[in-house]
Each structure stands twice: as structure tokens, then as C-alpha cells.
Design a protein around this motif. Structure first.
Motif, PDB file in Angstrom:
ATOM      1  N   SER A 145      30.849  39.182  46.789  1.00 23.17           N
ATOM      2  CA  SER A 145      29.494  39.092  47.343  1.00 23.17           C
ATOM      3  C   SER A 145      29.377  39.799  48.688  1.00 23.17           C
ATOM      4  O   SER A 145      28.274  40.178  49.104  1.00 23.17           O
ATOM      5  N   TYR A 146      30.520  39.983  49.369  1.00 24.06           N
ATOM      6  CA  TYR A 146      30.506  40.671  50.661  1.00 24.06           C
ATOM      7  C   TYR A 146      30.807  42.162  50.514  1.00 24.06           C
ATOM      8  O   TYR A 146      31.013  42.856  51.509  1.00 24.06           O
ATOM      9  N   GLY A 147      30.857  42.638  49.283  1.00 25.84           N
ATOM     10  CA  GLY A 147      30.943  44.069  49.048  1.00 25.84           C
ATOM     11  C   GLY A 147      32.336  44.638  48.940  1.00 25.84           C
ATOM     12  O   GLY A 147      32.508  45.866  48.961  1.00 25.84           O
ATOM     13  N   PHE A 148      33.346  43.787  48.783  1.00 26.86           N
ATOM     14  CA  PHE A 148      34.708  44.280  48.647  1.00 26.86           C
ATOM     15  C   PHE A 148      35.045  44.524  47.178  1.00 26.86           C
ATOM     16  O   PHE A 148      34.508  43.865  46.290  1.00 26.86           O
ATOM     17  N   THR A 149      35.957  45.432  46.944  1.00 27.70           N
ATOM     18  CA  THR A 149      36.451  45.682  45.589  1.00 27.70           C
ATOM     19  C   THR A 149      37.512  44.637  45.267  1.00 27.70           C
ATOM     20  O   THR A 149      38.520  44.526  45.979  1.00 27.70           O
ATOM     21  N   ILE A 150      37.275  43.870  44.228  1.00 23.02           N
ATOM     22  CA  ILE A 150      38.193  42.780  43.906  1.00 23.02           C
ATOM     23  C   ILE A 150      38.975  43.079  42.630  1.00 23.02           C
ATOM     24  O   ILE A 150      38.524  43.825  41.759  1.00 23.02           O
ATOM     25  N   ASN A 151      40.148  42.468  42.536  1.00 22.30           N
ATOM     26  CA  ASN A 151      40.977  42.533  41.328  1.00 22.30           C
ATOM     27  C   ASN A 151      41.633  41.180  41.103  1.00 22.30           C
ATOM     28  O   ASN A 151      41.989  40.485  42.070  1.00 22.30           O
ATOM     29  N   ASN A 152      41.789  40.816  39.861  1.00 24.26           N
ATOM     30  CA  ASN A 152      42.434  39.568  39.488  1.00 24.26           C
ATOM     31  C   ASN A 152      43.677  39.892  38.674  1.00 24.26           C
ATOM     32  O   ASN A 152      43.592  40.522  37.618  1.00 24.26           O
ATOM     33  N   TYR A 153      44.818  39.482  39.157  1.00 19.82           N
ATOM     34  CA  TYR A 153      46.097  39.739  38.502  1.00 19.82           C
ATOM     35  C   TYR A 153      46.495  38.530  37.658  1.00 19.82           C
ATOM     36  O   TYR A 153      47.307  37.692  38.054  1.00 19.82           O
ATOM     37  N   ASP A 154      45.841  38.419  36.498  1.00 18.12           N
ATOM     38  CA  ASP A 154      46.180  37.404  35.486  1.00 18.12           C
ATOM     39  C   ASP A 154      46.060  35.978  36.023  1.00 18.12           C
ATOM     40  O   ASP A 154      46.769  35.077  35.571  1.00 18.12           O
ATOM     41  N   ASN A 155      45.176  35.775  37.000  1.00 13.50           N
ATOM     42  CA  ASN A 155      44.941  34.465  37.613  1.00 13.50           C
ATOM     43  C   ASN A 155      46.152  33.931  38.384  1.00 13.50           C
ATOM     44  O   ASN A 155      46.202  32.744  38.706  1.00 13.50           O
ATOM     45  N   TYR A 156      47.089  34.819  38.683  1.00 11.91           N
ATOM     46  CA  TYR A 156      48.172  34.481  39.600  1.00 11.91           C
ATOM     47  C   TYR A 156      47.735  34.783  41.035  1.00 11.91           C
ATOM     48  O   TYR A 156      47.952  33.981  41.938  1.00 11.91           O
ATOM     49  N   VAL A 157      47.137  35.962  41.203  1.00  8.98           N
ATOM     50  CA  VAL A 157      46.789  36.495  42.518  1.00  8.98           C
ATOM     51  C   VAL A 157      45.472  37.241  42.399  1.00  8.98           C
ATOM     52  O   VAL A 157      45.183  37.851  41.362  1.00  8.98           O
ATOM     53  N   GLY A 158      44.673  37.191  43.451  1.00  5.28           N
ATOM     54  CA  GLY A 158      43.480  38.014  43.532  1.00  5.28           C
ATOM     55  C   GLY A 158      43.534  38.885  44.773  1.00  5.28           C
ATOM     56  O   GLY A 158      44.200  38.528  45.759  1.00  5.28           O
TER      57      GLY A 158
END
Length: 467
Positions: free
Chosen positions: A57-70
């Protein structure tokens, strides 16, 4: 450069930052049983989902690594700096007075709640540092990434998963320690031991002991059940032992059996002197009772000889030591289960740089095996050290001094952080020297002004290292 703009930005977003910290701290994200797609259970999963939604929501590019790490990236440029924080928490534990553990509340200059200081508050402070740099349009030539893990408290398998996919950044700091810069972390030995014996029905007898929440938490409570004792003997002994240990003994009588709850004070296992170990206090009490002679009671007595109440340096185990770089060895007896035919226990020892397998692990093995116990450890965790004269560390110290007016210097800590295995990783923030935020204990809190200054410092570090 940009100090005035950064300070004004963070100060103007104070209430919003507190709301976001509370948003995460309302989630009980202690490690729970695996569910499909949720490696550490639903609580950690929800916290990660919420944090990534916030970053998005603050405009950053996000990634989710299999729900271990974001992760949240500030830009798509060359990788330069990682900020490594975690969203999981230790169990709530007992003894909360200021608020319920997962109902964060502001009282005066403090924000109370589980995770406010370890590590959701600092994680959000880092996110707001990135917001400040982004929204102030501070020009950067390289990228900073916020890494949000979910298993720091129980082994860091999350971050092992992440680094099996991604490379380390040239520089990494974790806001999961204290200011100024923690560039030295002690090694460790989580000593796991067992013993077995033939059960006895002779009265009075010990039925069971159950104590401890996690290996890295000094127990604030410990429980035992005994049978065949006169109430007066139990009560009188409790009163006598309380005077000697400072531990309170609560007795619940149920026919011929009595449930005993030892109440001490919990603490982080890296700083056992800050607590009053209910487990060793319970053993102290039990060894004062007139049990019928049996192998079980003999072994309980030997156990207390190895780890006496109040011995937080491993003196009785023969491993007390210290060095100038990292300080003294610490020891916390944190987990114990005793039945009528055996016991299973674990202690947490944080070992200075001078510690080796020969002068710690093998000494422990020899001394506890002489008492009839079996140690199940084949190795110990090595210490971690980063050069305090590096450009990276000096940049962190300069930013710290600029925003606090305090002297910046490198220090060591007993608690191992996420950066322990990283070649160029240090702990940096988010509490100021002298602040006891009751990390891992009841009424954990963060000082609000310390979170704000942390966000400012982090934003300045991003600016200085990535522009």
C-alpha cells in the motif's frame, strides 16, 4: 544530508506508524503447527500477509517466498543493503499487568504488547524509514530491501529458505538488538540432556515436573506435582525457600497430591541475570523436601548441583569464562520435564569468542555424564564478528551519533540475531542503551521516541549507503 527533511517526515507520521505497529502486534504470531501453505502456522502467516499488504500500500515492490519470508524493495537498482527483521514472537507467557499480550496499548511514552520491541515495532520503523526516503524523493543509485521473516525465535529456518534462493546483500543490518552497533554475537550451546531410572512407589514421592516455554526464555513459572506430603511440611518449606530464592511457591492441595507452581521472573535467555529462574527455584525447593529415597530424587539433586539456582555463568558446570571482545558466558536452564522414570532437559548457554568445543562442549559432556546424565549435542554454534572499522559499520555509527547525540561504538551481545550467519551482517537498534524493554518477558514494551529515532537513523543509513 537530508537530516532535517527525514526528521520532519518521521515526526509527522508518528501516529500512523504507531497504528501500523499495533496492527501487526494484535496478531499472535508465535510458531504454531504446520498447515498447508503456512509453514509456521496461521498466526505467522497472517502477520506476514498483513505486513506485505502494508508495504504494498506504500508503493513498494513486494515478494512472498513461500510464506516463509516476505520482502519489500525500495527500487529495482543494484542490490546494496538488506534490513532483516522478523514478525514472529515468543509465546505470551504469564504475568502481564499493563495490557493483554496481543492488545497493544500506549501508556505514557511506551507502547506495550508482545512484539512491540521484538521485532514488529522495529520492522515497521524500518518500513517507515524506506517510506521517508521514497516519499521525500531522495535520489538513490542502489536498492535497499526490507526482509520480513517468520521463524527467528525458533531456529531461523525461514531465513535459511530465503538465502537458498537469494544472495546476501553486500551489507545487512537487523533492527533486532540494540544501539549502537552489535558487531559481535556470542556463540551458543543449547545443551540437551536426558536420564532414565527405575520408578519407585515409595512415599512421599515426586510425580512430575513440567517447566519452560522455549529454550531461549528464562522460565517465569515452573510446575511440579508431589504426593504423600503433610501440608504443613510443604508450606513451611515454601516459606523458607522463598526467603532464600526470591521465588514464590503456590501450593494447591488435592487429596494426597499437591500441585506446586514456582513463580519467578521470566527474561531472555541471553540475559538470565535480569530474571529469576522459576525452574531452578523449583528444584531448590524440591531438594529441601523429605522425599523417600529413590533414583529419581537422587538425580534431581545431582541436576541442581550442576545448575544451581542463581548460577547464570556456568560455574558449577565448569564452563564459566569471559573475554574482552564479547564478555562472559551466560547460562539459563530453560526446559525440563521429569516423569517417574526419567527426565529431559535443555539449557541455553551463550558463549564468548574464546569458547570452543573443547573448553565448553566437552567439559559439559564430561561433568554431566559423571553425574549420570547423557548429553545429546555433537556441536555448538560458533560466534559471529564483523570488523568495526569497516565503511559499513562506521556509516551506521555516524548516523546513530548524528540523531542521538550519543557516542557510537561497537558492542557484543549474547542473543544471536538473524545476521549471525551472514558474512557482513550486524544488529543495529532499535532500543537505546540502558532501555530494558522486557523482551521475551511480561509487559514487553517499546519506547515510542526510540522507535521514531530508529526510523530516522535507518532512513539516514539508507541515504548514505545507497545514494
Amino acid at each position: 544530508m537530508y537530516k532535517k527533511e527525514i526528521s520532519q517526515y518521521i515526526d509527522s507520521h508518528k501516529e500512523e506508524m504507531i497504528r501500523d505497529i499495533c496492527r501487526l502486534c494484535r496478531i499472535n504470531s508465535e510458531k504454531m503447527s504446520y498447515k498447508e501453505g503456512m509453514p509456521y502456522g496461521p498466526g505467522a502467516f497472517r502477520a506476514l500477509e498483513e505486513a506485505l499488504e502494508m508495504a504494498d500500500s506504500y508503493g513498494f515492490t513486494i515478494n512472498n517466498y513461500d510464506n516463509y519470508v516476505g520482502t519489500a524493495d525500495l527500487n529495482d537498482k543494484e542490490h546494496q543493503l538488506d534490513i532483516l527483521a522478523h514478525l514472529d514472537v515468543v509465546p505470551a507467557g504469564e504475568g502481564w499487568k499493563e495490557t493483554e499480550p496481543f492488545e497493544p496499548v500506549v501508556k505514557g511514552d511506551k507502547l506495550f504488547g508482545r512484539g512491540t520491541s521484538d521485532d514488529k515495532g522495529p520492522a515497521v520503523a524500518a518500513l517507515y524509514a524506506m517510506r521517508a526516503v521514497k516519499e521525500l524523493n531522495i535520489p538513490l543509485k542502489k536498492n535497499v530491501r526490507l526482509i520480513l521473516g517468520t521463524d527467528e525465535e525458533c531456529g531461523s529456518s525461514d531465513i535459511a529458505h530465503y538465502y537458498s534462493i537469494e544472495k546476501e546483500a553486500p551489507m545487512t543490518f537487523s533492527p533486532d538488538g540494540a544501539f549502537p552497533v552489535v558487531n559481535t554475537e556470542k556463540g551458543g550451546l543449547n545443551g540437551h540432556f536426558t536420564a532414565d531410572w527405575e520408578p519407585s512407589d515409595a512415599l512421599p514421592k515426586l510425580v512430575s515436573i513440567k517447566a519452560g516455554l522455549k529454550v531461549n526464555v528464562v522460565p517465569g513459572k515452573a510446575n511440579a506435582t508431589v504426593a504423600g506430603f503433610d501440608k504443613e511440611v510443604l508450606s513451611r518449606t515454601a516459606s523458607e525457600c522463598e526467603k532464600e530464592t526470591g521465588v514464590r511457591y503456590e501450593l494447591t492441595f488435592e487429596g494426597d497430591t499437591t500441585c506446586i507452581t514456582a513463580v519467578g521472573e521470566g527474561a531472555h535467555a541471553s540475559t538470565p541475570k535480569e530474571g529469576n529462574n522459576a525452574l531452578t527455584g523449583l528444584l531448590f525447593y524440591l531438594t529441601r523436601l523429605p522425599f523417600a529415597k529413590c533414583p529419581q530424587i537422587t538425580m534431581i539433586g545431582r541436576l541442581l548441583e550442576l545448575i544451581p539456582h542463581g548460577d547464570t555463568e556456568g560455574k558449577a558446570l565448569g564452563i564459566a569464562m569471559s573475554d574482552e571482545l564479547s564478555g562472559e558466558l551466560t547460562l539459563a536452564f530453560s526446559l525440563l520435564e521429569v516423569t517417574e522414570s526419567g527426565l529431559d532437559g535443555t539449557f541455553d548457554s551463550r558463549c564468548p569468542v574464546c569458547a570452543t568445543s573443547e573448553n565448553v562442549l566437552e567439559v559439559v559432556r564430561k561433568n554431566i555424564e559423571e553425574k549420570g546424565f547423557t548429553l545429546h549435542n555433537d556441536s555448538m554454534r560458533p560466534p559471529h564478528h564483523v570488523d568495526g572499522d569497516s565503511v559499513f559499520v562506521k556509516t551506521l555509527l555516524n548516523a546513530y551519533e548524528s540523531y542521538t547525540g550519543l557516542k557510537g561504538e561497537c558492542v557484543s551481545m549474547g542473543g544471536g540475531t538473524y545476521v549471525h550467519e551472514l558474512e557482513n551482517g550486524v544488529a543495529f537498534g532499535a532500543s537505546l542503551p540502558g532501555t530494558d524493554n522486557r523482551m521475551h518477558g511480561a509487559d514487553e514494551f517499546a519506547v515510542i521516541d526510540e522507535l521514531l529515532v530508529s526510523a530516522k537513523i535507518f532512513a539516514q543509513v539508507i541515504t548514505d549507503l545507497c545514494s
